[in-house]
Each structure stands twice: as C-alpha cells, then as structure tokens.
Enzyme design. Sequence first.
Site, PDB file in Angstrom:
ATOM      1  N   ASP A   1     -34.949 -16.532  39.680  1.00  0.00           N
ATOM      2  CA  ASP A   1     -35.404 -15.169  39.911  1.00  0.00           C
ATOM      3  C   ASP A   1     -36.902 -15.104  40.162  1.00  0.00           C
ATOM      4  O   ASP A   1     -37.384 -14.328  40.994  1.00  0.00           O
ATOM      5  CB  ASP A   1     -35.037 -14.299  38.702  1.00  0.00           C
ATOM      6  CG  ASP A   1     -35.459 -12.856  38.881  1.00  0.00           C
ATOM      7  OD1 ASP A   1     -36.250 -12.352  38.065  1.00  0.00           O
ATOM      8  OD2 ASP A   1     -34.998 -12.210  39.850  1.00  0.00           O
TER       9      ASP A   1
ATOM     10  N   CYS B   1     -11.076  10.335  10.810  1.00  0.00           N
ATOM     11  CA  CYS B   1      -9.775  10.117  10.176  1.00  0.00           C
ATOM     12  C   CYS B   1      -8.726  11.111  10.650  1.00  0.00           C
ATOM     13  O   CYS B   1      -7.585  10.741  10.876  1.00  0.00           O
ATOM     14  CB  CYS B   1      -9.933  10.196   8.658  1.00  0.00           C
ATOM     15  SG  CYS B   1      -8.430   9.840   7.730  1.00  0.00           S
TER      16      CYS B   1
ATOM     17  N   ARG C   1       0.073  -7.547   3.920  1.00  0.00           N
ATOM     18  CA  ARG C   1       0.238  -6.164   3.490  1.00  0.00           C
ATOM     19  C   ARG C   1       1.402  -5.483   4.212  1.00  0.00           C
ATOM     20  O   ARG C   1       1.606  -5.665   5.410  1.00  0.00           O
ATOM     21  CB  ARG C   1      -1.052  -5.373   3.766  1.00  0.00           C
ATOM     22  CG  ARG C   1      -2.225  -5.848   2.936  1.00  0.00           C
ATOM     23  CD  ARG C   1      -3.545  -5.314   3.456  1.00  0.00           C
ATOM     24  NE  ARG C   1      -3.872  -5.789   4.790  1.00  0.00           N
ATOM     25  CZ  ARG C   1      -4.324  -7.016   5.052  1.00  0.00           C
ATOM     26  NH1 ARG C   1      -4.499  -7.887   4.074  1.00  0.00           N
ATOM     27  NH2 ARG C   1      -4.600  -7.382   6.283  1.00  0.00           N
TER      28      ARG C   1
ATOM     29  N   GLY D   1      -3.530  10.210   2.849  1.00  0.00           N
ATOM     30  CA  GLY D   1      -4.279  11.288   2.228  1.00  0.00           C
ATOM     31  C   GLY D   1      -5.284  10.849   1.159  1.00  0.00           C
ATOM     32  O   GLY D   1      -5.857   9.780   1.233  1.00  0.00           O
TER      33      GLY D   1
ATOM     34  N   CYS E   1      -2.453 -11.649   7.332  1.00  0.00           N
ATOM     35  CA  CYS E   1      -2.053 -10.357   6.783  1.00  0.00           C
ATOM     36  C   CYS E   1      -0.939 -10.530   5.756  1.00  0.00           C
ATOM     37  O   CYS E   1       0.076 -11.188   6.014  1.00  0.00           O
ATOM     38  CB  CYS E   1      -1.586  -9.430   7.903  1.00  0.00           C
ATOM     39  SG  CYS E   1      -1.086  -7.801   7.313  1.00  0.00           S
TER      40      CYS E   1
ATOM     41  N   ARG F   1      -1.605  -0.932  -4.007  1.00  0.00           N
ATOM     42  CA  ARG F   1      -2.763  -0.058  -3.822  1.00  0.00           C
ATOM     43  C   ARG F   1      -2.266   1.334  -3.457  1.00  0.00           C
ATOM     44  O   ARG F   1      -1.443   1.495  -2.558  1.00  0.00           O
ATOM     45  CB  ARG F   1      -3.680  -0.578  -2.715  1.00  0.00           C
ATOM     46  CG  ARG F   1      -4.862   0.377  -2.420  1.00  0.00           C
ATOM     47  CD  ARG F   1      -5.801  -0.165  -1.362  1.00  0.00           C
ATOM     48  NE  ARG F   1      -6.492  -1.354  -1.831  1.00  0.00           N
ATOM     49  CZ  ARG F   1      -7.599  -1.337  -2.571  1.00  0.00           C
ATOM     50  NH1 ARG F   1      -8.119  -0.172  -2.945  1.00  0.00           N
ATOM     51  NH2 ARG F   1      -8.160  -2.457  -2.946  1.00  0.00           N
TER      52      ARG F   1
ATOM     53  N   ARG G   1       0.865  -1.185   0.000  1.00  0.00           N
ATOM     54  CA  ARG G   1       0.000   0.000   0.000  1.00  0.00           C
ATOM     55  C   ARG G   1       0.899   1.231   0.000  1.00  0.00           C
ATOM     56  O   ARG G   1       1.705   1.413   0.924  1.00  0.00           O
ATOM     57  CB  ARG G   1      -0.933  -0.003   1.208  1.00  0.00           C
ATOM     58  CG  ARG G   1      -1.882  -1.192   1.233  1.00  0.00           C
ATOM     59  CD  ARG G   1      -2.698  -1.231   2.509  1.00  0.00           C
ATOM     60  NE  ARG G   1      -3.582  -0.078   2.640  1.00  0.00           N
ATOM     61  CZ  ARG G   1      -4.866  -0.086   2.289  1.00  0.00           C
ATOM     62  NH1 ARG G   1      -5.410  -1.177   1.775  1.00  0.00           N
ATOM     63  NH2 ARG G   1      -5.612   0.996   2.450  1.00  0.00           N
TER      64      ARG G   1
END
Length: 651
Positions: A616, A118, A347, A158, A345, A154, A104
């Site tokens: 109860d 964000c 990435r 921002g 994972c 990817r 990424r």
Amino acid sequence: MFSRHVPRVAAIARTRAQQAVRALSTPNVTERVRERLAEMRLRPAEEAAAGGCGTAEAEEEGVSFDALAELEAVRRAARDDPLALANQQRALTDTFGRFHDYLRVSLTERCNLRCEYCMPEEGVPLTPAERVLSVDEMVRVMRVFAECGGTKVRFTGGEPLVHPDVVDIFARANAIPGISTLAVTTNGLLLRRKLRPLHANGLRVINISLDTLDSEKFTNITRRNGFARVLEGIDLAVELGYDPVKVNCVIMRGMNEEEILPFVAMTKDKPVDVRFIEYMPFDGNQWNDHKLVPYQEMLNEIGKEYPLSRLSDAPNDTAKGWQVKGHRGRVSFITSMTENFCSSCNRIRLTADGNLKVCLFGSSEVSLRDAMRAGATDDELKGIMGRAVARKKARHAVAHVGWNYNVPHTSFSLANPLFAVSQQAWASQRWCHTRGYSAASEDAGGDLTHVDAESGLPTMVDVGAKAETWREAVAESRVHLPAVVARALGITRNVIGRSAANVGAEEEHRDRGRVQEVHGKKGPVFATAITAGTMAAKRTSDLIPFCHPLLITSCKVHVTLRDGDEAAAAASAGADTDAVGSVVAVLRCTVRVQGKTGVEMEALTGASVAALTVYDMCKALSHNISFDTRLVSKSGGKSHFSSSPLNDSPL
C-alpha cells in the site's frame, strides 16, 4: 384415566403407520430408515381397536397428541420387548454420550420485571392455571429425574421467587434422595424476604441477575424500580456464606458495555463471581448482532486495566473463569454466541406448563404434564424422558445457523452455493498451517481442524482441556520490490542483508534509521508496516472467525532487506557495488503467549498485514509488487513445526 384416550392414540398411530407405508415405497430410502419406518406400523389387533378422533377433540380434552403418542410408544416397547423399556429408562444419556444430570425447573412464567433483552414491555401471554404444573407434579418429575441419576436442580422462571409455594418446593426437593445441589436464578428483588428460609431448606447456589450498577439505568433496562433491593439481596447472600455469589450480567452494546470495568471492581472485596453473558436471541427481545459484545472484546477491555489469569473450568461449566490478581472474587464469561459449549451440555429443562426441553434454543418439546395426567407410571415417564434426550442434537439451533460473531447468520449453510464445498475438498487443500494442525510431517493428513465431523459445518476447536504453556510462532512475508521501487525509495547495497535485529552495536542506530527512513509518498514504509503488523497480530480473532481470543505477551516485527535476482546477477558480474536492482523485503513476525492454544495464526496475520502495508505504501511507484507468506516455526504446544528459511527455498 388413560383408557379413554386409547382410541385417539391409536388413530394417530394408524395415520403415522400409513405415512410410514408410503415412505417405505419411496426410492433411495436407506436400510436404517426402512427399519425405523417399519417400527411405526401397527399390528392388526391395534388397527382394529383404533377408533376415529380428530385433533380438535383431543385439544378440547386438554391433552396433546404428541404426549399421548410418546406414552403409547413407550408402552408398546415394553409389551414388545421388556429390555427396550429398561434401555429407555437410561434416560439421561444422549446419542453423543452426554449425561444430563442437571435439571432446570421453571417454577412460573410470571416475572416482576420487564427486562428489555428478555421479554416485550407488555409481557407475555400466560398459560391458564389449570395447564400449569402443580407442586406435586413438579416434585414427581424431580424425583423421577433423580432416580435416573440426576443430581442438580436449578429453579428459574419467570422469576421463581414470585411462586407462592417456593419455600415448600425447595423443602420437598431437598428431601429427594440423589439431589445434591439446589440452585436458583433470581432477579434479586425478593431475596431480602425469602433467602433465609430458602437457605434453611437447601438452597446452595445462587445466581442474581444484575445488568447495571446505576439505579436510573436499572429502571430503564428492567422497566421497574428495585435497584437498592437487589444490592441488599447480594449483601445478604454474602452474609449467609454463599461463596461465590454469582452475578449474571448481560452485556449489550449501546446499553451497558461501559460498565464492564465497574462490575470487575465489584469483585475486589466481595466473594462475587461476575458472569458476563453474551446477548442471546429470544422471542420478543428484538435481538440483533449489533448489540452483541463478544467475549474477546470484553476480555480485552478488562485486560487493559487488570492483570488476569485463566482459571480451570469444571467439565460441564458454561462459564469461562478468570481471576483478577488481588481480588477476592472473580469474573467469568458465558459465550453462547461466539464459543458455544454444546459439546459438554448436561442440562435439560422443565417448563412451567410441564414441557420437557432438551435444548434451550430448540423447538422440540414433549409434555410430561399430559403424560402424567394420562396415567403414566414413573417408569413410563423415564422412558419418555429417555426418548426425548435421545433426540437431542449435537448443538443448539443458534449454533447451527451461525449466530456467531463475525459470521453472517442469514445464509451460513453448506447448502448455500457460496459454501457448496465438501469437507473432503476442504481437507485436500493445505493453504497454511492452521491452529491445531500437527506439523510432525509435511503432510500430516487427517481431518480438517475447523470442520465438524458430524455436521460438516465450520466450528471452533474446544481448547478447554489443554494445558497452559508458553507458546511461540514465527512467520515471514517476502515482499518482492522491483528495481524501480527500490531506486525510488533510495535503497542502496550497503543496507542489503542488514536489519535492526542483526547489525553490530556500533552500527545499530545508523542501520535502524536507514531502514525506518525509507519513505514513499505516504510516509515511512517499513515503520508503518511494523506498526500495522503488530496491530493485526493483536486483532487476529477479529479477522479469522474461529481463532481464539488471546492475550499475547509479545509481538515483534523485524525487517531485513535482501538481494533480488537482478541485483544478485549484477553483483556477480562485477557491476557497481552501490547499484541495486530488485529487492526482497523480509518481514518477520514473532509472537509469544502463555495460553492453551498456539499463536501461528497471529504470527501469519502480522506478517501478512505488514506485507500488505508495504504494498500500500509503494503502489504509487509500481503495481508489480508481489509477496509470499508462510509459517517458519511454532513451538510450545503438543506439535512443533520448523521450516527451511524463506531465502533458502521457495514456498
């Protein structure tokens, strides 16, 4: 260029060597640690060449010590052992066997929105332009990544589409041998202008962030206008043939949880994959667990209105996919908080200023920018990447400290006295048959299901690879009602041994009524227990932290009354047959599901809460009421279990 930094690097290495020498003299240092510390010591020639230089001087040069130290470590390994560098160049596989073929790349820190989850409203401090990666440097890192076996890139931010050279970056990335997939995550504001050229230059996967379908709310969430432009961008992506167009939607309690169903409706006629994302903590977004809407809650909400079927996920998918019957698109859930996917994972991340991050939530970074600007070769970059990936932990920091729904995140640690129990001690206790426990024998042994073997921390079992089958579980609670309670409730011997489930057809209505018409001061005892047990079974994953949320297809709670010891003794002595002593109310909960994991916890929860409800309802008559609960049977998965009936043997 690098040569002028050698004295600085040597000075750092010398300092670390001195630390290593001190550590080696410390008691109780393991042999493996001693070997690693010994590797840090410098050879005499290097020590002689090392000059003095302070941290401030290096910072003035704009080059980080850590990056230079990493580069020197790679070079030293190549000098000492040529095979070591070759091993380091297998850069994308970590110590847990995860191969990282997905990069990424953050093209820029800039964004044209200010989404409240964000970043803060005032934005974030931006890195000076000279310290941001150039396009050539980005492309070089992507090429080195591909040479190590990487296949997918990817582009993120921002907002990546605000980068002035975004189309050129796509074109150059598309030309790199080995890169088979180019993707982008965008807020969609600039798609109308830039999607066509990006599509022509290799963009194949598109994710568009959209958290509301209300234009006014869009402005409130993003602190900017532009809702109509985002919808136009989605329509253009559909027009260009993207299938699916992925729409990322962060669900926050008090902000947009009421829009879950409208987003599902969006998938009716469009090839859209709406991906509901659990709200995650980032710096400046004022995260708290009250805003978190967990996966199970979202899934249950959708399941009330739409028929859903589970889709198969690819090995490294971050999203759990579901198909709505009759819809062209689909829905997915990204469960970073309640069911992390760290174990699969694949990435790694490159920040806009050139830092390599192996985990989104991790603080560890190494500057590839500084290494490149200090003269690192491609092979040396591979070595630096390899060392970084090798340091990747088994799971992200948020998972380690317990940012999980229904789990306290402030003190969840086995180091905390509240949890100071060893895994071995836990494993020795067989309180009940838990999900995933194989009951082929009375004591199957093995590791405790919900404790991670590496960290010793509690964890949820990954059931993604399991087959969907029909599964059933039966649990019973045996409530011991003393004679004073039985008499006060008007229980007579002609209903002992009967229930709505086992009487003849001609007696069914009378006996069903007899059981349900037993009243305490709070109202009907067993009818209330049946309702409570059914409700509890459906909410098991809300009560038991590591149970998976399931859409159960059937839950039935049956009540049977049996003789207690006092009544059985009186009957055998020829006493009045209508007299009743103590009574045992057996509450049987049967649960069925079509899914990837069993429902024994749902059955146990239903039976337990039904028994608690009886207590109860009757405690005003006597507190001398006790109950036992156990699993009777489970079937449909890999393991089957069947115990003897509750009335034939004690627990």
